[in-house]
Motif scaffolding. Structure first.
Motif, short mmCIF file in Angstrom:
data_model
loop_
_atom_site.label_atom_id
_atom_site.label_comp_id
_atom_site.label_asym_id
_atom_site.label_seq_id
_atom_site.Cartn_x
_atom_site.Cartn_y
_atom_site.Cartn_z
N ARG A 166 50.63 123.84 61.85
CA ARG A 166 51.16 124.05 60.49
C ARG A 166 52.69 124.00 60.51
N PHE A 167 53.22 123.19 59.61
CA PHE A 167 54.67 123.05 59.43
C PHE A 167 54.98 123.38 57.98
N THR A 168 55.94 124.27 57.76
CA THR A 168 56.29 124.69 56.41
C THR A 168 57.77 124.45 56.17
N THR A 186 52.83 130.45 59.91
CA THR A 186 53.08 129.03 60.19
C THR A 186 53.62 128.85 61.60
N ASP A 187 53.33 127.70 62.19
CA ASP A 187 53.84 127.40 63.53
C ASP A 187 55.34 127.14 63.52
N MET A 188 55.83 126.51 62.45
CA MET A 188 57.26 126.23 62.35
C MET A 188 57.68 126.30 60.90
N LEU A 189 58.71 127.08 60.64
CA LEU A 189 59.29 127.19 59.30
C LEU A 189 60.68 126.56 59.33
N ALA A 221 56.64 133.63 61.31
CA ALA A 221 56.69 132.23 61.73
C ALA A 221 56.80 132.13 63.24
N GLY A 222 56.08 131.18 63.82
CA GLY A 222 56.14 131.00 65.26
C GLY A 222 57.49 130.47 65.72
N THR A 260 58.45 119.36 68.03
CA THR A 260 57.02 119.15 68.12
C THR A 260 56.30 120.40 67.62
N VAL A 261 55.35 120.19 66.72
CA VAL A 261 54.60 121.31 66.13
C VAL A 261 53.15 121.22 66.64
#
Length: 261
Positions: A166-168, A186-189, A221-222, A260-261
């Motif tokens: 998940r990318f936000t 989310t994995d990346m914000l 967020a990750g 990279t997500v």
């Protein structure tokens, strides 16, 4: 990372524009001033499958104009041989997803000097609302309206193949709870951190780096990447402010950087 500048470009830089790729498919998220030139360094523009626009401020959409001119007038896009290109019956015409009312706005902009249908004819234009959920190439796409000076949408992309990664993207926004809930886990914000301090007028439309970090922490967020800031903002200070409120390492967006997500 094609462009990370706010409404005015960094020296040699570009405004908001992010190239997202999976399984050979290229999606351009926002297309602000200077982004089209940066895009061409990393991907052939005829191989962009889709463009998503978060809102209709110039620094997020204005380079749709040169993109549209290229799709319309480039020799290789013509139906007959031109300048060594063989001609094609199938010119590139990427999908363009933009908020409701975008087509009218685009026509108004281009009509001030030329053919108002330029963008409509160059792209396959689709207007979206905040409740829409799309499948675009290998991606699932969701939207969340966030408070800004005009109607603006945060955007989430995830992989259709397994639903992971998940990318936000926050787009532009003032402090708000909507983004926190939308981005939760989310994995990346990728979040804006435009301002050294809140707007002096009291009318909010953007975040400070500290507020960006706080939103990332609340959303769990990750990974947090701060964008939409000027090269005139001290980067060491911005990182320190964001990390202090996030509670961990924070990346500052840099043109040409890959995540990279």
């Amino acid at each position: 990372m094609l462009g990370k500048s706010p409404a005015w470009q960094d020296a040699g830089g570009a405004c908001s524009g992010y190239l997202i790729e999976e399984d050979g498919f290229g999606l351009l998220l926002d297309c602000g001033n200077g982004v089209f030139s940066k895009l061409r360094r990393f991907r052939d523009y005829v191989d962009v499958g889709a463009v998503i626009i978060s809102h209709l401020h110039a620094d997020h959409c204005l380079d749709l104009v040169p993109f549209a001119y290229a799709l319309t007038y480039a020799p290789r896009q013509q139906p007959v041989p031109v300048a060594g290109w063989p001609g094609t019956e199938h010119p590139a015409r990427p999908a363009l997803y933009a908020p409701l009312g975008a087509s009218e706005t685009f026509r108004g902009i281009v009509a001030s000097w030329g053919n108002e249908q330029l963008i409509d004819d160059a792209f396959r234009v689709h207007e979206y609302s905040g409740t829409d959920e799309l499948e675009v190439g290998p991606f699932r796409v969701r939207f969340c309206e966030v408070p800004h000076y005009i109607v603006t949408f945060a955007v989430e992309l995830s992989s259709k193949s397994n639903g992971s990664g998940r990318f936000t993207y926050s787009a532009d926004c003032r402090p708000n709870d909507q983004l926190v809930e939308f981005a939760r886990g989310t994995d990346m914000l990728l979040i804006e951190g435009t301002l050294p301090r809140p707007e002096r007028t009291g009318i909010r439309g953007h975040l400070t780096p500290c507020e960006a970090g706080e939103h990332g922490r609340r959303a769990a967020a990750g990974r947090l990447v701060v964008t939409h800031f000027s090269d005139e903002l001290d980067s060491a200070w911005a990182r320190s402010e964001a990390e202090r409120s996030f509670g961990g390492p924070v990346d500052l967006a840099a043109e040409g950087e890959t995540y990279t997500v």
